[in-house]
Design a protein around this motif. Structure first.
Motif, PDB file in Angstrom:
ATOM      1  N   SER A 106     -62.535   1.437-205.033  1.00 21.11           N
ATOM      2  CA  SER A 106     -63.111   2.369-206.149  1.00 21.11           C
ATOM      3  C   SER A 106     -62.841   1.784-207.464  1.00 21.11           C
ATOM      4  N   ARG A 107     -61.599   1.667-207.719  1.00 18.73           N
ATOM      5  CA  ARG A 107     -61.313   1.083-209.175  1.00 18.73           C
ATOM      6  C   ARG A 107     -61.808  -0.300-209.306  1.00 18.73           C
ATOM      7  N   ASP A 112     -59.599   1.955-199.980  1.00 18.34           N
ATOM      8  CA  ASP A 112     -60.597   2.849-200.520  1.00 18.34           C
ATOM      9  C   ASP A 112     -60.404   2.825-201.975  1.00 18.34           C
ATOM     10  N   ARG A 113     -59.051   3.099-202.432  1.00 21.39           N
ATOM     11  CA  ARG A 113     -58.829   3.359-203.908  1.00 21.39           C
ATOM     12  C   ARG A 113     -58.995   2.140-204.604  1.00 21.39           C
ATOM     13  N   GLU A 170     -64.597  -1.642-208.432  1.00 23.07           N
ATOM     14  CA  GLU A 170     -66.094  -1.451-208.363  1.00 23.07           C
ATOM     15  C   GLU A 170     -66.579  -0.437-209.224  1.00 23.07           C
ATOM     16  N   ASN A 171     -65.498  -0.007-210.132  1.00 17.72           N
ATOM     17  CA  ASN A 171     -65.939   1.004-211.356  1.00 17.72           C
ATOM     18  C   ASN A 171     -66.806   2.102-210.686  1.00 17.72           C
ATOM     19  N   ARG A 172     -66.348   2.790-209.605  1.00 13.68           N
ATOM     20  CA  ARG A 172     -66.594   3.912-209.280  1.00 13.68           C
ATOM     21  C   ARG A 172     -65.550   5.261-209.650  1.00 13.68           C
ATOM     22  N   VAL A 173     -66.013   5.595-210.942  1.00 13.48           N
ATOM     23  CA  VAL A 173     -64.919   6.479-211.784  1.00 13.48           C
ATOM     24  C   VAL A 173     -64.650   7.792-210.865  1.00 13.48           C
ATOM     25  N   GLU A 174     -65.850   8.424-210.483  1.00 13.83           N
ATOM     26  CA  GLU A 174     -65.733   9.438-209.859  1.00 13.83           C
ATOM     27  C   GLU A 174     -65.074   9.343-208.480  1.00 13.83           C
ATOM     28  N   ASP A 175     -65.306   8.227-207.718  1.00 14.91           N
ATOM     29  CA  ASP A 175     -64.512   8.051-206.356  1.00 14.91           C
ATOM     30  C   ASP A 175     -63.012   7.642-206.660  1.00 14.91           C
ATOM     31  N   SER A 176     -62.717   7.055-207.877  1.00 13.85           N
ATOM     32  CA  SER A 176     -61.429   6.587-208.141  1.00 13.85           C
ATOM     33  C   SER A 176     -60.442   7.685-208.145  1.00 13.85           C
ATOM     34  N   SER A 196     -59.850   9.232-204.841  1.00  5.33           N
ATOM     35  CA  SER A 196     -59.123   8.154-203.892  1.00  5.33           C
ATOM     36  C   SER A 196     -57.689   8.165-204.319  1.00  5.33           C
TER      37      SER A 196
END
Length: 143
Positions: free
Chosen positions: A59-60, A55-56, A62-68, A71
């Motif tokens: 997230s990183r 998941d981490r 796919e540029n999902r900053v809030e999830d990164s 995670s």
């Protein structure tokens, strides 16, 4: 009278041996159950840690900053849980090779999120999955 005392002594000796065998069996069975619990808990913690690291990675990449950020912190928590389970394995195993394999498996899982691209991630996923399965197979011989 001497026969009675001799008979009582022999009976006592047999009873003591039977009690010792029962206690030894009980201790062995309890250790076996604790090992099963520890080894399966460790494998489960590794699988959960592996999932969080994937998941981490996604997230990183796919540029999902809030999830990164979330995670990353979750991966730290899961690594701590895996290490706690590893310590229990180390305490319960009498096989140094199994303890080393357990550490190596944690290291292989930990490398998962460092993959450069999807192909590298797929290979690291395979390696970590195989390492977890190999640990379980090795642990099985000790229970």
């Amino acid at each position: 009278m001497l026969g009675t005392l001799l008979g009582a002594g022999v009976t006592h000796s047999f009873q003591r041996r039977a009690i010792e065998r029962t206690e030894e069996f009980t201790r062995g069975e309890r250790l076996r159950q604790e090992r099963i619990d520890a080894y399966s808990a460790y494998a489960g913690a590794l699988v959960n840690y592996r999932r969080v690291l994937m998941d981490r990675w996604f997230s990183r990449h796919e540029n999902r900053v809030e999830d990164s950020e979330e995670s990353r912190f979750r991966s730290y928590e899961m690594r701590s849980e895996a290490q706690e389970a590893l310590f229990r394995v180390q305490l319960l195993t009498s096989d140094d090779d199994l303890a080393r394999q357990a550490w190596a498996t944690l290291d292989m899982v930990s490398d998962l999120h460092r993959a450069e691209d999807r192909d590298d991630l797929a290979e690291r996923r395979r390696v970590s999955r195989d390492a977890i399965n190999a640990f379980v197979a090795a642990a099985k011989r000790h229970v």
